[in-house]
Design a protein around this motif. Sequence first.
Motif, PDB file in Angstrom:
ATOM      1  N   PHE A  66      -4.982  -0.143  -2.533  1.00 21.72           N
ATOM      2  CA  PHE A  66      -5.396   1.005  -1.691  1.00 21.72           C
ATOM      3  C   PHE A  66      -7.040   0.729  -1.407  1.00 21.72           C
ATOM      4  O   PHE A  66      -7.342   0.471  -0.162  1.00 21.72           O
ATOM      5  N   LEU A  67      -7.823   0.125  -2.340  1.00 21.43           N
ATOM      6  CA  LEU A  67      -9.223  -0.134  -2.084  1.00 21.43           C
ATOM      7  C   LEU A  67      -9.248  -1.345  -1.376  1.00 21.43           C
ATOM      8  O   LEU A  67     -10.029  -1.347  -0.343  1.00 21.43           O
ATOM      9  N   ALA A  68      -8.418  -2.395  -1.520  1.00 26.99           N
ATOM     10  CA  ALA A  68      -8.330  -3.413  -0.509  1.00 26.99           C
ATOM     11  C   ALA A  68      -8.174  -3.216   0.867  1.00 26.99           C
ATOM     12  O   ALA A  68      -8.717  -3.628   1.885  1.00 26.99           O
ATOM     13  N   HIS A  69      -7.067  -2.193   1.014  1.00 22.96           N
ATOM     14  CA  HIS A  69      -6.638  -1.888   2.591  1.00 22.96           C
ATOM     15  C   HIS A  69      -7.954  -1.113   3.136  1.00 22.96           C
ATOM     16  O   HIS A  69      -8.039  -1.478   4.287  1.00 22.96           O
ATOM     17  N   LEU A  70      -8.634  -0.204   2.400  1.00 23.07           N
ATOM     18  CA  LEU A  70      -9.683   0.495   2.938  1.00 23.07           C
ATOM     19  C   LEU A  70     -10.826  -0.587   3.282  1.00 23.07           C
ATOM     20  O   LEU A  70     -11.275  -0.571   4.511  1.00 23.07           O
ATOM     21  N   LEU A  71     -10.891  -1.708   2.431  1.00 25.63           N
ATOM     22  CA  LEU A  71     -11.994  -2.639   2.827  1.00 25.63           C
ATOM     23  C   LEU A  71     -11.557  -3.439   3.894  1.00 25.63           C
ATOM     24  O   LEU A  71     -12.541  -3.862   4.914  1.00 25.63           O
ATOM     25  N   MET A  72     -10.335  -3.624   4.224  1.00 23.66           N
ATOM     26  CA  MET A  72      -9.944  -4.354   5.494  1.00 23.66           C
ATOM     27  C   MET A  72      -9.674  -3.590   6.760  1.00 23.66           C
ATOM     28  O   MET A  72      -9.310  -4.196   8.034  1.00 23.66           O
ATOM     29  N   GLY A  73      -9.994  -2.183   6.671  1.00 20.84           N
ATOM     30  CA  GLY A  73     -10.094  -1.482   7.743  1.00 20.84           C
ATOM     31  C   GLY A  73      -8.459  -0.951   8.206  1.00 20.84           C
ATOM     32  O   GLY A  73      -8.509  -0.573   9.347  1.00 20.84           O
TER      33      GLY A  73
ATOM     34  N   ASN B 260     -10.002   4.915 -18.405  1.00 13.31           N
ATOM     35  CA  ASN B 260      -8.813   4.732 -17.805  1.00 13.31           C
ATOM     36  C   ASN B 260      -8.410   3.444 -17.190  1.00 13.31           C
ATOM     37  O   ASN B 260      -9.274   2.590 -16.993  1.00 13.31           O
ATOM     38  N   LEU B 261      -7.255   3.358 -16.681  1.00 12.74           N
ATOM     39  CA  LEU B 261      -6.781   2.238 -16.102  1.00 12.74           C
ATOM     40  C   LEU B 261      -6.544   2.263 -14.666  1.00 12.74           C
ATOM     41  O   LEU B 261      -5.873   3.372 -14.305  1.00 12.74           O
TER      42      LEU B 261
ATOM     43  N   LYS C 199     -11.130  21.661 -16.425  1.00 18.15           N
ATOM     44  CA  LYS C 199     -11.772  21.117 -15.383  1.00 18.15           C
ATOM     45  C   LYS C 199     -11.499  19.575 -15.673  1.00 18.15           C
ATOM     46  O   LYS C 199     -11.905  19.224 -16.642  1.00 18.15           O
ATOM     47  N   LEU C 200     -11.414  18.851 -14.819  1.00 15.95           N
ATOM     48  CA  LEU C 200     -11.139  17.302 -14.854  1.00 15.95           C
ATOM     49  C   LEU C 200     -12.210  16.578 -14.055  1.00 15.95           C
ATOM     50  O   LEU C 200     -12.155  16.918 -12.830  1.00 15.95           O
ATOM     51  N   THR C 201     -12.976  15.526 -14.381  1.00 20.38           N
ATOM     52  CA  THR C 201     -14.136  15.019 -13.639  1.00 20.38           C
ATOM     53  C   THR C 201     -13.835  13.537 -13.884  1.00 20.38           C
ATOM     54  O   THR C 201     -13.937  13.114 -14.934  1.00 20.38           O
ATOM     55  N   TRP C 202     -13.562  13.041 -12.917  1.00 18.16           N
ATOM     56  CA  TRP C 202     -13.216  11.478 -12.790  1.00 18.16           C
ATOM     57  C   TRP C 202     -14.492  10.782 -11.934  1.00 18.16           C
ATOM     58  O   TRP C 202     -14.691  10.938 -11.050  1.00 18.16           O
ATOM     59  N   GLU C 203     -15.063   9.780 -12.851  1.00 15.67           N
ATOM     60  CA  GLU C 203     -16.065   8.844 -12.308  1.00 15.67           C
ATOM     61  C   GLU C 203     -15.474   7.717 -12.268  1.00 15.67           C
ATOM     62  O   GLU C 203     -14.892   7.275 -13.120  1.00 15.67           O
ATOM     63  N   ILE C 204     -15.510   6.960 -10.932  1.00 11.04           N
ATOM     64  CA  ILE C 204     -15.091   5.493 -10.762  1.00 11.04           C
ATOM     65  C   ILE C 204     -16.302   4.805 -10.153  1.00 11.04           C
ATOM     66  O   ILE C 204     -16.916   5.159  -9.356  1.00 11.04           O
ATOM     67  N   SER C 205     -16.662   3.812 -11.165  1.00  8.38           N
ATOM     68  CA  SER C 205     -17.801   3.048 -10.860  1.00  8.38           C
ATOM     69  C   SER C 205     -17.537   1.491 -10.635  1.00  8.38           C
ATOM     70  O   SER C 205     -16.538   0.897 -11.089  1.00  8.38           O
ATOM     71  N   PHE C 206     -18.456   0.994  -9.585  1.00 11.34           N
ATOM     72  CA  PHE C 206     -18.114  -0.093  -8.931  1.00 11.34           C
ATOM     73  C   PHE C 206     -19.413  -0.927  -9.155  1.00 11.34           C
ATOM     74  O   PHE C 206     -20.388  -0.553  -8.866  1.00 11.34           O
TER      75      PHE C 206
ATOM     76  N   SER D 146     -26.107 -14.399  -8.838  1.00  8.96           N
ATOM     77  CA  SER D 146     -24.863 -13.865  -9.122  1.00  8.96           C
ATOM     78  C   SER D 146     -24.780 -12.423  -9.359  1.00  8.96           C
ATOM     79  O   SER D 146     -25.647 -12.067 -10.188  1.00  8.96           O
ATOM     80  N   GLU D 147     -23.763 -11.994  -9.213  1.00  4.13           N
ATOM     81  CA  GLU D 147     -23.281 -10.366  -9.533  1.00  4.13           C
ATOM     82  C   GLU D 147     -22.180 -10.299 -10.317  1.00  4.13           C
ATOM     83  O   GLU D 147     -21.180 -10.668  -9.985  1.00  4.13           O
ATOM     84  N   LYS D 148     -21.994  -9.460 -11.483  1.00  4.39           N
ATOM     85  CA  LYS D 148     -20.837  -9.085 -12.066  1.00  4.39           C
ATOM     86  C   LYS D 148     -20.081  -7.816 -11.460  1.00  4.39           C
ATOM     87  O   LYS D 148     -20.948  -6.872 -11.656  1.00  4.39           O
ATOM     88  N   GLN D 149     -19.222  -7.780 -10.691  1.00  3.88           N
ATOM     89  CA  GLN D 149     -18.475  -6.711 -10.137  1.00  3.88           C
ATOM     90  C   GLN D 149     -17.461  -6.399 -11.092  1.00  3.88           C
ATOM     91  O   GLN D 149     -16.673  -7.122 -11.647  1.00  3.88           O
ATOM     92  N   GLY D 150     -17.264  -4.986 -11.236  1.00 11.39           N
ATOM     93  CA  GLY D 150     -16.372  -4.537 -11.980  1.00 11.39           C
ATOM     94  C   GLY D 150     -15.700  -3.094 -11.428  1.00 11.39           C
ATOM     95  O   GLY D 150     -16.521  -2.681 -10.611  1.00 11.39           O
ATOM     96  N   LEU D 151     -14.822  -2.635 -11.763  1.00 11.82           N
ATOM     97  CA  LEU D 151     -14.174  -1.279 -11.402  1.00 11.82           C
ATOM     98  C   LEU D 151     -13.615  -0.543 -12.767  1.00 11.82           C
ATOM     99  O   LEU D 151     -12.917  -1.161 -13.262  1.00 11.82           O
ATOM    100  N   ASN D 152     -14.274   0.434 -12.874  1.00  5.74           N
ATOM    101  CA  ASN D 152     -13.742   1.272 -14.157  1.00  5.74           C
ATOM    102  C   ASN D 152     -14.058   2.659 -13.718  1.00  5.74           C
ATOM    103  O   ASN D 152     -14.793   3.277 -13.090  1.00  5.74           O
TER     104      ASN D 152
END
Length: 165
Positions: free
Chosen positions: A41-48, A32-33, A158-165, A4-10
């Motif tokens: 948006f991410l789901a639409h990308l995933l579904m092509g 952030n939220l 300067k603004l840097t946003w890191e989004i991790s999956f 099992s793997e715990k997925q998250g988006l932050n």
Amino acid sequence: MDLSEKQGLNGVLTIELRDTNGALVEQRRVNNLITTAGKQFLAHLLMGKADALPRRWTIAVGTGLEPANIADAALKTFVDEAEDPAPKVEVVTNGDTSIVRATVTATLPLPKLSASDRPQALTEAGIQITQGNDKAKPILFNRVRFDQVNRGANMVMKLTWEISF
């Protein structure tokens, strides 16, 4: 063996204020939220979905005081934005685990303020994704409300946003 793997988006935003000589004046990191629109948006990308491809990534800042909410579709009080022409994606591996990190970085130019003007009292930011043509309304992927950052006439932000999956 547990497969099992715990997925998250932050996401984490790093804010840097620098003077005109490039010296760091202030630095902050805030979580952030991810908005519902961002997750869709991410789901639409995933579904092509072809129409989901992003054309433009910007980081916007504002002066809104309301807390971030999953239903947010725009900043509460937009002030300025800057584009990242080349967002990055990397895989970070640590032993048997890995994360994928997307990074959006934008540098806001000097604000249009005179030396005698009050600094901009910025309190919110978000990634905006534009799809399609220039008339398309941007998607607010995420939003964060932070303690006031004063951007003066001689401050580059300067603004840097890191989004991790």
